[in-house]
Design an enzyme around this catalytic site. Sequence first.
Site, PDB file in Angstrom:
ATOM      1  N   CYS A  62       0.812  -1.228   0.000  1.00 31.96           N
ATOM      2  CA  CYS A  62       0.000   0.000   0.000  1.00 31.96           C
ATOM      3  C   CYS A  62       0.844   1.275   0.000  1.00 31.96           C
ATOM      4  O   CYS A  62       0.313   2.364  -0.209  1.00 31.96           O
ATOM      5  CB  CYS A  62      -0.953   0.001   1.188  1.00 31.96           C
ATOM      6  SG  CYS A  62      -0.122   0.021   2.791  1.00 31.96           S
ATOM      7  N   HIS A  99      -1.160  11.340  16.026  1.00 27.81           N
ATOM      8  CA  HIS A  99      -1.799  10.590  14.940  1.00 27.81           C
ATOM      9  C   HIS A  99      -0.739   9.735  14.256  1.00 27.81           C
ATOM     10  O   HIS A  99       0.329  10.230  13.889  1.00 27.81           O
ATOM     11  CB  HIS A  99      -2.424  11.556  13.933  1.00 27.81           C
ATOM     12  CG  HIS A  99      -2.923  10.896  12.699  1.00 27.81           C
ATOM     13  ND1 HIS A  99      -4.105  10.189  12.660  1.00 27.81           N
ATOM     14  CD2 HIS A  99      -2.395  10.820  11.450  1.00 27.81           C
ATOM     15  CE1 HIS A  99      -4.287   9.717  11.427  1.00 27.81           C
ATOM     16  NE2 HIS A  99      -3.263  10.087  10.684  1.00 27.81           N
ATOM     17  N   HIS A 102      -4.109   4.581  10.309  1.00 28.34           N
ATOM     18  CA  HIS A 102      -5.409   3.922  10.453  1.00 28.34           C
ATOM     19  C   HIS A 102      -5.226   2.416  10.485  1.00 28.34           C
ATOM     20  O   HIS A 102      -4.203   1.900  10.026  1.00 28.34           O
ATOM     21  CB  HIS A 102      -6.333   4.307   9.287  1.00 28.34           C
ATOM     22  CG  HIS A 102      -6.723   5.748   9.322  1.00 28.34           C
ATOM     23  ND1 HIS A 102      -5.952   6.741   8.756  1.00 28.34           N
ATOM     24  CD2 HIS A 102      -7.787   6.369   9.875  1.00 28.34           C
ATOM     25  CE1 HIS A 102      -6.544   7.922   8.962  1.00 28.34           C
ATOM     26  NE2 HIS A 102      -7.654   7.718   9.634  1.00 28.34           N
ATOM     27  N   ARG A 115      -4.588  -4.672   9.421  1.00 27.45           N
ATOM     28  CA  ARG A 115      -3.482  -3.944   8.790  1.00 27.45           C
ATOM     29  C   ARG A 115      -3.398  -2.561   9.424  1.00 27.45           C
ATOM     30  O   ARG A 115      -4.225  -1.700   9.155  1.00 27.45           O
ATOM     31  CB  ARG A 115      -3.686  -3.817   7.281  1.00 27.45           C
ATOM     32  CG  ARG A 115      -2.615  -2.947   6.606  1.00 27.45           C
ATOM     33  CD  ARG A 115      -2.748  -2.946   5.086  1.00 27.45           C
ATOM     34  NE  ARG A 115      -4.065  -2.542   4.632  1.00 27.45           N
ATOM     35  CZ  ARG A 115      -4.379  -1.307   4.195  1.00 27.45           C
ATOM     36  NH1 ARG A 115      -3.481  -0.354   4.164  1.00 27.45           N
ATOM     37  NH2 ARG A 115      -5.614  -1.048   3.791  1.00 27.45           N
ATOM     38  N   CYS A 117      -1.948   0.571   9.114  1.00 26.48           N
ATOM     39  CA  CYS A 117      -1.341   1.337   8.029  1.00 26.48           C
ATOM     40  C   CYS A 117      -0.837   2.646   8.639  1.00 26.48           C
ATOM     41  O   CYS A 117      -1.625   3.536   8.967  1.00 26.48           O
ATOM     42  CB  CYS A 117      -2.397   1.585   6.955  1.00 26.48           C
ATOM     43  SG  CYS A 117      -1.773   2.400   5.492  1.00 26.48           S
TER      44      CYS A 117
END
Length: 133
Positions: A62, A99, A102, A115, A117
């Site tokens: 990804c 942050h 996700h 996953r 990511c």
Amino acid sequence: MSQDKTNLRERLGALAYQVTQEKATERPFSSDFAERWSDGVYRCVVCDTALFDSHHQFNAGCGWPSFDAPMAVDAVSEQRDVSHGMIRTEVVCHNCGAHLGHVFPDGPPQTTGLRYCINGVALKFLANKDMGD
């Protein structure tokens, strides 16, 4: 901007600040961590908390570093994210709230099926050989 935020922006740099503090996303395939396969620990770039062990990293294709689980259950927190017209699960550092990225339910089915990511700029890597005894 407060002095603490100014110092943090200077310490992290513009992109890491935008990602960790303003919930931005780095471009896919822009992080060396997406293709790093060394043994070690990925830590929060803001507070140095251990987040992900390299043994849980996999190639999701990804463009972002992907993990099937955090290093410890309490290393990260998850929050509902409804930005950008989507419903997703945001991943933040449990210690400082930075942050990170996700989590999605399309990870390896032979492990957790998840996953994580993660933006590479939100991480720093400490190789096992550099950890000392």
